[in-house]
Design a protein around this motif. Structure first.
Motif, PDB file in Angstrom:
ATOM      1  N   TYR A 137       5.695   2.920 -11.242  1.00  0.00           N
ATOM      2  CA  TYR A 137       4.353   3.196 -10.725  1.00  0.00           C
ATOM      3  C   TYR A 137       3.713   1.957 -10.098  1.00  0.00           C
ATOM      4  CZ  TYR A 137       4.405   7.800 -12.994  1.00  0.00           C
ATOM      5  OH  TYR A 137       4.698   9.086 -13.362  1.00  0.00           O
ATOM      6  N   SER A 138       3.968   0.790 -10.664  1.00  0.00           N
ATOM      7  CA  SER A 138       3.406  -0.440 -10.088  1.00  0.00           C
ATOM      8  C   SER A 138       3.894  -0.641  -8.664  1.00  0.00           C
ATOM      9  CB  SER A 138       3.780  -1.659 -10.939  1.00  0.00           C
ATOM     10  OG  SER A 138       3.217  -1.555 -12.220  1.00  0.00           O
ATOM     11  N   SER A 139       5.178  -0.368  -8.443  1.00  0.00           N
ATOM     12  CA  SER A 139       5.736  -0.569  -7.098  1.00  0.00           C
ATOM     13  C   SER A 139       5.209   0.454  -6.089  1.00  0.00           C
ATOM     14  CB  SER A 139       7.260  -0.561  -7.136  1.00  0.00           C
ATOM     15  OG  SER A 139       7.730   0.710  -7.529  1.00  0.00           O
ATOM     16  N   LEU A 140       4.637   1.565  -6.566  1.00  0.00           N
ATOM     17  CA  LEU A 140       4.039   2.538  -5.655  1.00  0.00           C
ATOM     18  C   LEU A 140       2.726   2.035  -5.053  1.00  0.00           C
ATOM     19  CD1 LEU A 140       4.433   5.901  -7.629  1.00  0.00           C
ATOM     20  CD2 LEU A 140       5.649   5.239  -5.549  1.00  0.00           C
ATOM     21  N   PHE A 141       1.961   1.293  -5.837  1.00  0.00           N
ATOM     22  CA  PHE A 141       0.595   0.977  -5.436  1.00  0.00           C
ATOM     23  C   PHE A 141       0.315  -0.508  -5.241  1.00  0.00           C
ATOM     24  CE2 PHE A 141       0.539   4.905  -8.001  1.00  0.00           C
ATOM     25  CZ  PHE A 141       0.300   5.780  -6.964  1.00  0.00           C
ATOM     26  N   PHE A 142       1.274  -1.365  -5.570  1.00  0.00           N
ATOM     27  CA  PHE A 142       1.103  -2.805  -5.377  1.00  0.00           C
ATOM     28  C   PHE A 142       2.336  -3.369  -4.690  1.00  0.00           C
ATOM     29  CE2 PHE A 142      -1.260  -1.802  -9.306  1.00  0.00           C
ATOM     30  CZ  PHE A 142      -2.516  -2.260  -8.948  1.00  0.00           C
TER      31      PHE A 142
END
Length: 188
Positions: free
Chosen positions: A48-53
């Motif tokens: 999820y972190s790589s989706l938005f940052f």
């Protein structure tokens, strides 16, 4: 990694440094630093972190007190190497300093069903995966999977006057989606 006081953290936030808040979705929904994005510290943190940052962007961290270093280590393993630091004492420190907070309003299914006939601006966005949406969903709900919530095409579908109700299985994806949309200046 550096522990940052509430005052210094606010100065960084005011400079529009991205904030990742890894508290549980229920805790996040009850109060969070405006413009922060909730990615709970679970096994899906890297995904999820790589989706938005972006891995090369400066990030500030809000985590439960005592969990900051473990969460930072997980983020670093995923390529996020520009962590500026974490909020010393976690979100309670921010709140105690009386800085602005935001929240996500949780609505029970019964309340949603009562609102549907009376709110002409009500829009239900189902943030589950398409396969889950296909197995059953609320009538007139729009499927925008969490993985696609921040695309320009999907954000363009949302009108400023829409009263958004975000739906998923247990509430985690919908809180993440709410934080992403709030970060893009939508009021939900």
């Amino acid at each position: 990694m550096e522990a940052i006081s509430a005052e210094e953290f606010k100065n960084w936030v005011d400079q529009e440094i991205s904030v990742i808040d890894t508290r549980a979705a229920d805790d996040f929904a009850q109060g969070f630093i405006p413009q922060s994005i909730n990615i709970p510290a679970t096994s899906q943190l890297p995904e999820y972190s790589s989706l938005f940052f972006k891995t090369d962007e400066d990030l500030l961290l809000v985590a439960n007190d005592g969990e900051e270093l473990a969460v930072a280590e997980e983020l670093k393993k995923s390529g996020f190497n520009k962590l500026k630091g974490y909020l010393k004492g976690g979100f309670p420190t921010w709140k105690k300093a009386d800085y602005p907070i935001d929240m996500v309003i949780d609505v029970d299914p019964d309340e949603l069903m009562m609102d549907i006939p009376f709110d002409e601006n009500l829009v239900v966005i189902d943030v589950r995966r398409p396969i889950d949406f296909a197995q059953g969903h609320l009538k007139d709900a729009t499927n925008i999977p969490l993985e696609e919530i921040s695309t320009i095409e999907n954000i363009a579908q949302i009108e400023e006057t829409d009263n958004l109700y975000l739906h998923c299985y247990v509430g985690v994806r919908s809180v993440i989606a709410a934080s992403v949309l709030k970060n893009t200046a939508f009021i939900i």
